[in-house]
Each structure stands twice: as structure tokens, then as C-alpha cells.
Design a protein around this motif. Structure first.
Motif, mmCIF file in Angstrom:
data_model
loop_
_atom_site.group_PDB
_atom_site.id
_atom_site.type_symbol
_atom_site.label_atom_id
_atom_site.label_comp_id
_atom_site.label_asym_id
_atom_site.label_seq_id
_atom_site.Cartn_x
_atom_site.Cartn_y
_atom_site.Cartn_z
ATOM 1 N N GLU A 9 0.734 -1.145 -0.075
ATOM 2 C CA GLU A 9 -0.132 -0.029 -0.099
ATOM 3 C C GLU A 9 0.875 1.235 0.199
ATOM 4 N N THR A 10 0.545 2.410 -0.725
ATOM 5 C CA THR A 10 1.002 3.589 -0.479
ATOM 6 C C THR A 10 1.145 4.329 1.184
ATOM 7 N N ARG A 11 2.216 4.396 1.543
ATOM 8 C CA ARG A 11 2.256 4.836 2.795
ATOM 9 C C ARG A 11 1.957 6.475 2.881
ATOM 10 N N ARG A 12 1.731 6.826 3.953
ATOM 11 C CA ARG A 12 1.452 8.420 4.078
ATOM 12 C C ARG A 12 2.320 8.972 5.342
ATOM 13 N N TYR A 13 2.511 10.243 5.216
ATOM 14 C CA TYR A 13 3.499 11.057 6.082
ATOM 15 C C TYR A 13 3.442 10.596 7.619
ATOM 16 N N GLU A 14 4.506 10.180 8.157
ATOM 17 C CA GLU A 14 4.478 9.733 9.521
ATOM 18 C C GLU A 14 5.789 10.718 10.119
ATOM 19 N N PRO A 15 5.523 11.311 11.265
ATOM 20 C CA PRO A 15 6.564 12.230 11.751
ATOM 21 C C PRO A 15 7.882 11.147 12.151
ATOM 22 N N VAL A 16 9.188 11.818 11.667
ATOM 23 C CA VAL A 16 10.262 11.244 11.733
ATOM 24 C C VAL A 16 10.826 11.204 13.259
ATOM 25 N N THR A 17 10.978 10.125 13.980
ATOM 26 C CA THR A 17 11.272 9.971 15.309
ATOM 27 C C THR A 17 12.625 9.454 15.577
ATOM 28 N N ASP A 18 13.382 9.700 16.666
ATOM 29 C CA ASP A 18 14.628 9.056 16.901
ATOM 30 C C ASP A 18 14.746 7.587 16.893
ATOM 31 N N GLU A 19 13.669 6.965 17.367
ATOM 32 C CA GLU A 19 13.278 5.496 17.279
ATOM 33 C C GLU A 19 13.447 5.170 15.635
ATOM 34 N N ALA A 55 16.947 5.321 14.309
ATOM 35 C CA ALA A 55 17.852 4.162 14.583
ATOM 36 C C ALA A 55 17.328 2.981 14.048
ATOM 37 N N ASP A 56 16.183 2.786 13.800
ATOM 38 C CA ASP A 56 15.778 1.368 13.145
ATOM 39 C C ASP A 56 16.186 1.434 11.851
ATOM 40 N N THR A 57 16.191 2.663 11.063
ATOM 41 C CA THR A 57 16.754 2.534 9.844
ATOM 42 C C THR A 57 18.207 2.534 9.391
ATOM 43 N N GLU A 58 18.776 3.006 10.557
ATOM 44 C CA GLU A 58 20.447 3.113 10.545
ATOM 45 C C GLU A 58 20.794 1.711 10.720
ATOM 46 N N ARG A 59 20.216 0.706 11.546
ATOM 47 C CA ARG A 59 20.373 -0.555 11.767
ATOM 48 C C ARG A 59 19.954 -1.323 10.632
ATOM 49 N N TYR A 60 19.139 -1.134 9.804
ATOM 50 C CA TYR A 60 18.524 -1.664 8.427
ATOM 51 C C TYR A 60 19.417 -1.619 7.574
ATOM 52 N N PHE A 61 20.018 -0.316 7.455
ATOM 53 C CA PHE A 61 21.110 0.082 6.235
ATOM 54 C C PHE A 61 22.174 0.711 6.997
ATOM 55 N N PRO A 62 23.088 -0.228 7.660
ATOM 56 C CA PRO A 62 24.275 0.049 8.371
ATOM 57 C C PRO A 62 25.646 0.690 7.627
ATOM 58 N N SER A 63 25.589 0.218 6.161
ATOM 59 C CA SER A 63 26.563 0.701 5.373
ATOM 60 C C SER A 63 26.221 0.595 3.959
#
Length: 154
Positions: free
Chosen positions: A53-63, A66-74
Motif C-alpha cells: 500500500e501507499t504509505r502516508r506521512y509519519e513524523p520522523v522519530t529518533d526510534e 535508529a531502526d533505519t540506521e540498523r537496517y541500512f548500516p553501510s
């Protein structure tokens, strides 16, 4: 309502350079830098590369960062622009994010995506209104396309 001056090639080039830097930041484990560079509009829509499904705006959070940085570490990315369109307050960038990286613990691999990005000019810069991404950088057969459309892996 006042008329909006035309966007200059220099403004569009600067936006492309920012998106190029942001794409590299995202895949290389620096999501905080990505969200510093790219502001999502409150009516932002995302058609993610993994479908659904098309996703809608969600506020960017520190959590979330952090999840994105773990998912894409390098990894590394370069934006290969195919075409741009500009009209009024909007710029559309049609490009391929040529990228490779580690994805959720998997070995470094090609993660290139075809992307369509719609940016809206606002008082103090740009906001991303829409992103459509897919991994179909290389052609697939019509049979594979039909299988994917039916929800099958192959």
C-alpha cells in the motif's frame, strides 16, 4: 496571489545535489543526515520499493532513525538523473539511485532503485511530497511480471 518566478537550472541542480547526498546518507547508515537534508511534506506519500500500500506521512522519530540506521548500516549511493520537470513550485526528478550496501544483515549487494521524486518549493527550501521507488532497474520477463502481480516471488 502573486506569480511564482520560474525555477532556475541552478536551483534544480542544487536540489539534485542535495538528493544525491541524501541518498548516500540513507544507504550508508546516516539516516539522521538524510532527514536533515530532505524534509518530508505533511501530505507526503511513499510507494516503497518492496511494494504494498501507499504509505502516508509519519513524523520522523529518533526510534525510526535508529531502526533505519540498523537496517541500512553501510553502503554507497549516487543519483543518476534521467530527467527533470519543473513547473511553478514543483520539481519532479526521474532517476536511478545506483547503490549498494548491507541490508538487514545481508552481504553487501546491489540495491539500486528506479525513483520518481516530487519536490515542492516552500519558503525556506524544499519538501519531498512524493517518492515512488522500485527495484526493477534490470528488465524482467513478462512471466515474472505477471507472477509478481499475482503476489508470487517468481
Amino acid at each position: 496571489m502573486s506569480a511564482t518566478p520560474d525555477l532556475t537550472p541552478t536551483e534544480i541542480d542544487a536540489l539534485i545535489a542535495t538528493m544525491d547526498e541524501a541518498a548516500d546518507a540513507y544507504i550508508s547508515g546516516r539516516a539522521r543526515d538524510y532527514f536533515r537534508l530532505i524534509r518530508q511534506a505533511e501530505d507526503f506519500t511513499l510507494m516503497p520499493p518492496y511494494g504494498g500500500e501507499t504509505r502516508r506521512y509519519e513524523p520522523v522519530t529518533d526510534e525510526g532513525i535508529a531502526d533505519t540506521e540498523r537496517y541500512f548500516p553501510s553502503g554507497e549511493a549516487t543519483l543518476q538523473v534521467e530527467q527533470t520537470y519543473a513547473s511553478g513550485e514543483l520539481v519532479v526528478i526521474v532517476a536511478v539511485e545506483r547503490q549498494h550496501g548491507v541490508l538487514d544483515g545481508r552481504p553487501d549487494q546491489d540495491l539500486s532503485l528506479r525513483v520518481t521524486l516530487v519536490f515542492r518549493r516552500i519558503a525556506d527550501g524544499w519538501e519531498l511530497a512524493h517518492r515512488h521507488a522500485d527495484p526493477l532497474v534490470r528488465p524482467i520477463s513478462i512471466d515474472h511480471l505477471a507472477a509478481l502481480a499475482r503476489g508470487l516471488d517468481e
